[in-house]
Design an enzyme around this catalytic site. Structure first.
Site, PDB file in Angstrom:
ATOM      1  N   GLY A 181       0.783  -1.231   0.000  1.00 38.81           N
ATOM      2  CA  GLY A 181       0.000   0.000   0.000  1.00 38.81           C
ATOM      3  C   GLY A 181       0.818   1.285   0.000  1.00 38.81           C
ATOM      4  O   GLY A 181       0.343   2.310   0.484  1.00 38.81           O
ATOM      5  N   SER A 182       2.018   1.236  -0.577  1.00 41.37           N
ATOM      6  CA  SER A 182       2.793   2.492  -0.611  1.00 41.37           C
ATOM      7  C   SER A 182       2.142   3.503  -1.559  1.00 41.37           C
ATOM      8  O   SER A 182       2.218   4.714  -1.327  1.00 41.37           O
ATOM      9  CB  SER A 182       4.253   2.237  -0.994  1.00 41.37           C
ATOM     10  OG  SER A 182       4.366   1.820  -2.322  1.00 41.37           O
ATOM     11  N   ASN A 183       1.501   3.032  -2.603  1.00 41.60           N
ATOM     12  CA  ASN A 183       0.762   3.969  -3.472  1.00 41.60           C
ATOM     13  C   ASN A 183      -0.450   4.531  -2.745  1.00 41.60           C
ATOM     14  O   ASN A 183      -0.774   5.714  -2.887  1.00 41.60           O
ATOM     15  CB  ASN A 183       0.348   3.285  -4.779  1.00 41.60           C
ATOM     16  CG  ASN A 183       1.473   3.282  -5.789  1.00 41.60           C
ATOM     17  OD1 ASN A 183       1.821   4.317  -6.341  1.00 41.60           O
ATOM     18  ND2 ASN A 183       2.080   2.118  -6.000  1.00 41.60           N
ATOM     19  N   MET A 195      -4.485  -7.174  -6.472  1.00 39.25           N
ATOM     20  CA  MET A 195      -4.019  -8.308  -7.266  1.00 39.25           C
ATOM     21  C   MET A 195      -5.143  -9.277  -7.647  1.00 39.25           C
ATOM     22  O   MET A 195      -5.011 -10.497  -7.481  1.00 39.25           O
ATOM     23  CB  MET A 195      -2.917  -9.057  -6.492  1.00 39.25           C
ATOM     24  CG  MET A 195      -1.764  -8.173  -6.059  1.00 39.25           C
ATOM     25  SD  MET A 195      -0.973  -7.323  -7.439  1.00 39.25           S
ATOM     26  CE  MET A 195      -0.006  -8.655  -8.100  1.00 39.25           C
ATOM     27  N   ASN A 245      -5.781   2.685 -12.526  1.00 42.42           N
ATOM     28  CA  ASN A 245      -4.828   1.728 -11.969  1.00 42.42           C
ATOM     29  C   ASN A 245      -3.423   2.265 -12.185  1.00 42.42           C
ATOM     30  O   ASN A 245      -3.181   3.026 -13.117  1.00 42.42           O
ATOM     31  CB  ASN A 245      -4.979   0.379 -12.696  1.00 42.42           C
ATOM     32  CG  ASN A 245      -4.022  -0.673 -12.179  1.00 42.42           C
ATOM     33  OD1 ASN A 245      -3.857  -0.836 -10.956  1.00 42.42           O
ATOM     34  ND2 ASN A 245      -3.372  -1.397 -13.080  1.00 42.42           N
ATOM     35  N   HIS A 263       0.452   0.935 -12.870  1.00 44.72           N
ATOM     36  CA  HIS A 263       1.163  -0.277 -13.293  1.00 44.72           C
ATOM     37  C   HIS A 263       2.660   0.038 -13.410  1.00 44.72           C
ATOM     38  O   HIS A 263       3.027   1.076 -13.977  1.00 44.72           O
ATOM     39  CB  HIS A 263       0.621  -0.760 -14.643  1.00 44.72           C
ATOM     40  CG  HIS A 263       1.294  -1.998 -15.127  1.00 44.72           C
ATOM     41  ND1 HIS A 263       1.023  -3.254 -14.607  1.00 44.72           N
ATOM     42  CD2 HIS A 263       2.263  -2.180 -16.059  1.00 44.72           C
ATOM     43  CE1 HIS A 263       1.781  -4.151 -15.205  1.00 44.72           C
ATOM     44  NE2 HIS A 263       2.550  -3.536 -16.091  1.00 44.72           N
ATOM     45  N   ASP A 297      -4.245  -4.446 -17.754  1.00 47.38           N
ATOM     46  CA  ASP A 297      -3.151  -3.511 -18.074  1.00 47.38           C
ATOM     47  C   ASP A 297      -3.245  -2.953 -19.498  1.00 47.38           C
ATOM     48  O   ASP A 297      -2.220  -2.762 -20.171  1.00 47.38           O
ATOM     49  CB  ASP A 297      -1.780  -4.200 -17.877  1.00 47.38           C
ATOM     50  CG  ASP A 297      -1.591  -4.710 -16.455  1.00 47.38           C
ATOM     51  OD1 ASP A 297      -2.165  -4.107 -15.534  1.00 47.38           O
ATOM     52  OD2 ASP A 297      -0.879  -5.706 -16.275  1.00 47.38           O
ATOM     53  N   GLU A 310       5.998   6.244  -9.264  1.00 45.25           N
ATOM     54  CA  GLU A 310       4.569   5.916  -9.092  1.00 45.25           C
ATOM     55  C   GLU A 310       3.934   6.849  -8.072  1.00 45.25           C
ATOM     56  O   GLU A 310       2.823   7.339  -8.254  1.00 45.25           O
ATOM     57  CB  GLU A 310       4.414   4.465  -8.612  1.00 45.25           C
ATOM     58  CG  GLU A 310       4.822   3.420  -9.634  1.00 45.25           C
ATOM     59  CD  GLU A 310       4.597   2.003  -9.135  1.00 45.25           C
ATOM     60  OE1 GLU A 310       3.591   1.751  -8.455  1.00 45.25           O
ATOM     61  OE2 GLU A 310       5.443   1.140  -9.427  1.00 45.25           O
TER      62      GLU A 310
HETATM   63  C1  GRF Z   1       3.041  -1.163  -7.491  1.00 49.98           C
HETATM   64  O1  GRF Z   1       4.261  -1.376  -8.139  1.00 49.98           O
HETATM   65  C2  GRF Z   1       1.942  -0.956  -8.488  1.00 49.98           C
HETATM   66  O2  GRF Z   1       2.363  -0.331  -9.651  1.00 49.98           O
HETATM   67  C3  GRF Z   1       1.503  -2.366  -8.794  1.00 49.98           C
HETATM   68  O3  GRF Z   1       1.601  -3.039  -7.571  1.00 49.98           O
HETATM   69  C4  GRF Z   1       2.563  -2.399  -6.746  1.00 49.98           C
HETATM   70  C5  GRF Z   1       1.882  -2.052  -5.472  1.00 49.98           C
HETATM   71  O4  GRF Z   1       2.764  -1.476  -4.553  1.00 49.98           O
HETATM   72  N1  GRF Z   1       0.191  -2.388  -9.379  1.00 49.98           N
HETATM   73  P1  GRF Z   1       2.185  -0.814  -3.240  1.00 49.98           P
HETATM   74  O5  GRF Z   1       1.288  -1.847  -2.579  1.00 49.98           O
HETATM   75  O6  GRF Z   1       1.421   0.399  -3.649  1.00 49.98           O
HETATM   76  O7  GRF Z   1       3.382  -0.484  -2.402  1.00 49.98           O
END
Ligand code: GRF
Length: 218
Positions: A14-16, A92, A109, A111, A147, A176
């Protein structure tokens, strides 16, 4: 200002999601994350959400007989949470066409590759194996084919001679975290729209700018 209610779907770290949560702190950021959903109860993203005071929900795909039933539960939860937009952030699960259709133009999304190169998993290993010198990440609208949706924004990063999968992944992830909050800002403020399967023209000049300036902050 109007804050558009958004649901974020995660399966892991969940870093994004964190980048989106952090962006929401700014008073002029036009988003309120109203719900974070995970298909995995141990996803660290859930902890991040809880710490930020955001409602969380676990919807385990294993508890449903098929994808349609899982996606129906997902849709119901998003609607019940009051969200108008959906961000996939390391979620996922492959989503059914029925679910995706309900959120057409409203679900994005992130990617970890410059699409259409390297769809699916293991994008960094593939980038290294093929010897590309430029790699990166893409925010795109979600369509039923994985994708493959209309591209909103991309950031390019160099592939360096000594890169490992981990070092390359870290460089891409940093990019990202820059472009995802930016893309969501545009979507929530109505500047980013999908018309006839294409991202609106007004936005394309901005796309080019980001592509060559991956260190730009928003
Ligand atoms: C990221 O690289 C994103 O692009 C992909 O899955 C990864 C998730 O990373 N879809 P995080 O959970 O957001 O750290």
């Amino acid at each position: 200002m109007k804050k558009t209610p958004v649901a974020v779907l995660v399966s892991g770290n969940g870093s994004n999601l964190q980048a989106l949560i952090d962006a929401c702190i700014a008073p002029d950021y036009p988003v309120k994350i109203v719900l974070v959903i995970s298909n995995k109860e141990d996803a660290y993203g859930l902890k991040r959400a809880a710490e930020a005071g955001i409602a969380i929900q676990v919807i385990r795909h294993k508890d449903f007989p098929d994808r349609e039933a899982f996606d129906a539960a997902l849709h119901a939860a998003i609607v019940a949470g009051g969200a108008e937009l959906v961000c996939l952030a390391g979620f996922m699960r492959i989503l059914t066409a029925g679910f995706v259709g309900k959120w057409e133009g409203k679900m994005i999304n992130i990617h970890p590759s410059l699409l259409p190169s390297f769809k699916g998993m293991h994008t960094h290993a593939e980038a290294l194996a093929t010897g590309v010198k430029i790699h990166g990440c893409t925010v795109h609208f979600v369509v039923p084919e994985m994708d493959s949706g209309p591209i909103v924004i991309q950031a390019a990063v160099p592939v360096l001679p000594d890169d490992t999968e981990a070092s390359l992944a870290a460089r891409v992830l940093k990019a990202e975290h820059q472009i995802y909050p930016y893309a969501l800002r545009l979507l929530a403020s109505g500047k980013l729209t999908l018309k006839n399967g294409r991202v609106n023209k007004q936005f394309q000049a901005v796309q080019e700018y980001i592509l060559f300036n991956p260190d730009v902050r928003f």
